[in-house]
Design an enzyme around this catalytic site. Structure first.
Site, PDB file in Angstrom:
ATOM      1  N   THR A 397       0.818  -1.208   0.000  1.00  0.00           N
ATOM      2  CA  THR A 397       0.000   0.000   0.000  1.00  0.00           C
ATOM      3  C   THR A 397       0.861   1.271   0.000  1.00  0.00           C
ATOM      4  O   THR A 397       2.083   1.202   0.087  1.00  0.00           O
ATOM      5  CB  THR A 397      -0.948  -0.055   1.231  1.00  0.00           C
ATOM      6  OG1 THR A 397      -1.643  -1.289   1.232  1.00  0.00           O
ATOM      7  CG2 THR A 397      -1.918   1.071   1.331  1.00  0.00           C
ATOM      8  N   THR A 415      -4.049   1.397  -2.523  1.00  0.00           N
ATOM      9  CA  THR A 415      -3.396   0.091  -2.493  1.00  0.00           C
ATOM     10  C   THR A 415      -3.767  -0.796  -3.668  1.00  0.00           C
ATOM     11  O   THR A 415      -4.818  -0.588  -4.298  1.00  0.00           O
ATOM     12  CB  THR A 415      -3.805  -0.635  -1.180  1.00  0.00           C
ATOM     13  OG1 THR A 415      -3.074  -1.846  -1.044  1.00  0.00           O
ATOM     14  CG2 THR A 415      -5.293  -0.964  -1.152  1.00  0.00           C
ATOM     15  N   GLU A 417      -3.009  -3.988  -2.560  1.00  0.00           N
ATOM     16  CA  GLU A 417      -2.736  -5.006  -1.531  1.00  0.00           C
ATOM     17  C   GLU A 417      -1.244  -5.314  -1.515  1.00  0.00           C
ATOM     18  O   GLU A 417      -0.473  -4.403  -1.304  1.00  0.00           O
ATOM     19  CB  GLU A 417      -3.604  -6.255  -1.716  1.00  0.00           C
ATOM     20  CG  GLU A 417      -4.107  -6.841  -0.383  1.00  0.00           C
ATOM     21  CD  GLU A 417      -3.016  -7.418   0.511  1.00  0.00           C
ATOM     22  OE1 GLU A 417      -2.811  -6.831   1.603  1.00  0.00           O
ATOM     23  OE2 GLU A 417      -2.401  -8.427   0.161  1.00  0.00           O
ATOM     24  N   SER A 482      -7.168  -2.283   6.960  1.00  0.00           N
ATOM     25  CA  SER A 482      -6.601  -1.584   8.121  1.00  0.00           C
ATOM     26  C   SER A 482      -6.257  -0.144   7.773  1.00  0.00           C
ATOM     27  O   SER A 482      -5.727   0.589   8.612  1.00  0.00           O
ATOM     28  CB  SER A 482      -5.314  -2.273   8.578  1.00  0.00           C
ATOM     29  OG  SER A 482      -5.598  -3.561   9.025  1.00  0.00           O
TER      30      SER A 482
HETATM   31  N1  GLY Z   1      -4.468  -4.438   1.968  1.00  0.00           N
HETATM   32  C1  GLY Z   1      -4.152  -3.707   3.114  1.00  0.00           C
HETATM   33  C2  GLY Z   1      -5.311  -3.076   3.774  1.00  0.00           C
HETATM   34  O1  GLY Z   1      -6.282  -2.796   3.122  1.00  0.00           O
HETATM   35  O2  GLY Z   1      -5.297  -2.845   4.947  1.00  0.00           O
END
Ligand code: GLY
Length: 598
Positions: A397, A415, A417, A482
């Protein structure tokens, strides 16, 4: 024993005082990290990103009279070109905007979404075993319908002053004329070489003819992406969600040579970036405003601050045992609830009001013991719901912040991911697709057979927590995140924008920076540089520079904490707005970030 002379005693006293000063200095600023030690100061506008090309693009837009939202769009499109392994139009994002004209804060959810035909067993093999992460994150099945472009275009439509075409121009220029690949980019290609090698269009972009990572210092061109961005600039985002690009995304996902997915053109066309109610919490006279579900970031951060409001951190020394243990306790306590109860609130009931209440924080603060760590595993609060088993999102991210001359503020975490996402480049289009659906837990059901808060799920539902007309639309489940793009206010005036990449460490990193500024009085860049205390699920991860403090580690261990050396964590970008209105830009040296103002 001879008595010390007065001169010797004075010298000794000076030495002790000097040593104490060194210790306090180290405690206050952390051991030095390469890169800037103090914030960049400017009067008019500021851009902070993790990539210098993107920062320059953002600054160019601000200097030409663009607003923060305009710069945001240009930065995101530039990042799609120059930091494609971390974010891009094939991924998702969360946007927090402080709109200076109305004084309101707007939270826009551009999270990726599961296709309707997605189902609860996608991460399990024929024997019901969980497919290893490297396998399940690569190819078509983990790809969520991308949301970044929809979110950027919607924000631009409603708050911007420039056209998509003008804002895409710098990114088109970078993609067509090329830019110099840096060491981090080349290292990330090398680290993902095997995954990229499975997809011919990724091979063509990122590997040399002998199958190695393109070298640092070489010039990187992406003419397919230049054409794609020009098409979007000319025809609008419809070209992406309803036109030829949508067909190519669906084709790439369904025909993937590895792990083919189930996305359809209807899934892509149904996608909406939606407005959500921001999460607001008071903290020692400040208001901290973050993103709501489907990210756990804003709510978890608010809950941690609620717990820490009952601890007198401002009277403690940064890095001391007294402060560090409480910062760790607060994170561990909140992670139990986050894992158990948070997910896409359009699909599951998230007891947000209870979780965010100061009363609940008082109860949960009772778990903190006077002498020892809160013993792991911390049980979630009893809220009359079945707690999920919980798992941590992975992820790399990127985060960026922009503040303009009117004091519009954007804080965006964006992001695909993990680095390089699914590793699939859309044929002929030059951008990578995400693997965001691996942010769902691996099982759809809890141990007792009830629906897991963050379990993978198919079908479409009304977006019941979306604001306004968005609640009338339907969509697939969005995996819990997150990501925690945050704006802090004082008396209604923005004073700090901050966020970070790093999967489930994002929440702790953002918390550390906020505490460093608000409670420990650090300059914004010092706050970003200071080594971090991250705690999740019972363990405490100290960045190496803090782990080197043997007395602190021993003290924490004596109190029952499981303490680990975390190396380096996160890459926060932040902009502060001082009382006199001037700006303080900070970018994280951990990821070669750059803040520039004018
Ligand atoms: N892929 C990390 C997040 O969305 O927290």
């Amino acid at each position: 024993m001879t008595r010390m002379t007065r001169g010797a005693a004075r010298s000794m006293a000076i030495l002790v005082a000097a040593l104490a000063l060194v210790l306090v200095a180290n405690r206050t600023a952390g051991a030095p990290l390469g890169g800037p030690q103090q914030s960049v100061v400017a009067e008019s506008g500021m851009v902070s990103t993790s990539n210098h090309y993107a920062t320059l693009v953002g600054l160019e837009i601000l200097q030409s009279g663009g607003a923060a939202i305009d710069a945001m769009v240009a930065v995101q499109l530039a990042l799609t070109v120059t930091e494609p392994y971390a974010s891009g139009i094939g991924g998702g994002c969360f946007i927090m905007l402080h709109d200076a004209a109305t004084g309101s804060i707007v939270a826009l959810d551009g999270r990726e979404e599961a296709p309707a035909a997605y189902h609860g067993a996608v991460f399990l093999d024929d024997n019901g075993d969980v497919i290893p992460f490297d396998e399940r994150s690569t190819g078509g099945m983990p790809v969520g319908v991308p949301g970044t472009l929809a979110a950027m275009a919607r924000a631009l439509d409603e708050y911007g002053t420039m056209t998509l075409s003008d804002l895409a121009a710098p990114a088109v220029r970078l993609a067509r004329d090329g830019f110099v690949l840096d060491r981090g980019f080349s290292q990330q290609i090398a680290a993902n070489k095997e995954r990229l090698a499975r997809f011919p269009h990724s091979v063509a972009l990122y590997l040399t003819s002998d199958g190695e990572a393109k070298a640092s210092g070489s010039t990187f061109h992406n003419p397919d992406l230049a054409d794609t961005l020009e098409l979007i600039a000319a025809e609008g985002v419809d070209a992406f969600y309803n036109g030829a690009i949508a067909q190519d995304i669906v084709g790439a996902v369904r025909m993937a040579p590895h792990n083919p997915g189930v996305m359809t053109a209807a899934d892509v066309a149904r996608y909406r970036a939606v407005y959500r109610e921001p999460v607001r919490s008071g903290y020692r006279g400040y208001e901290v405003v973050g993103m709501n579900m489907p990210t756990s970031g804003g709510a978890s951060l608010a809950m941690m601050l609620n717990l820490l409001e009952g601890v007198d951190l401002p009277s403690m020394t940064w890095g001391s045992l007294a402060a560090t243990r409480r910062i760790a306790d607060a994170q561990n306590i909140v992670f139990a609830d986050r894992n158990a109860y948070m997910g896409d609130a359009d699909f599951v009931d998230v007891p947000l009001e209870r979780l965010l209440s100061k009363d609940y924080a008082r109860t949960r603060r009772g778990l903190m013991l006077p002498l020892n760590a809160v013993p792991p595993p911390v049980a979630p609060g009893d809220l009359g719901l079945t707690p999920s088993n919980g798992s941590a999102e992975g992820g790399h991210t990127t985060h960026f912040c922009v503040v303009d001359s009117q004091r519009n503020v954007v804080s965006v975490t964006t992001t695909i991911e993990r680095y390089f996402g699914s590793a699939m480049t859309v044929p002929g289009r030059g951008f990578l697709l995400n693997n965001e659906l691996t942010d769902f837990e691996t099982h759809a059901l809890n141990d007792d057979g009830t629906f897991a808060a963050n379990g993978p799920s198919g079908g479409v539902r009304a977006r019941r927590t979306a604001l306004g007309d968005d609640a009338e639309t339907q969509g697939g489940k969005r995996p819990r995140s997150s990501m925690a793009p945050t704006i802090v206010l004082r008396d209604g005036r923005p004073v700090l924008a901050v966020g970070s990449p790093g999967g489930s460490t994002i929440i702790g990193t953002t918390l550390n920076v906020i505490l460093n500024v608000l409670d420990f009085g650090m300059d914004v860049q010092e706050a970003v540089n200071a080594p971090r205390v991250i705690a999740r699920n019972g363990a405490v991860d100290l960045e190496s520079r803090l782990f080197a403090d043997a007395a602190l580690v021993a003290g924490l261990r004596a109190k029952g904490f499981v303490v680990r050396d975390a190396g380096s964590v996160g890459a926060a970008q932040a902009v502060g707005i001082a009382d006199d209105g001037s700006l303080r830009g900070a970018a994280d040296p951990r990821k070669n970030g750059l803040a520039l103002g004018h």
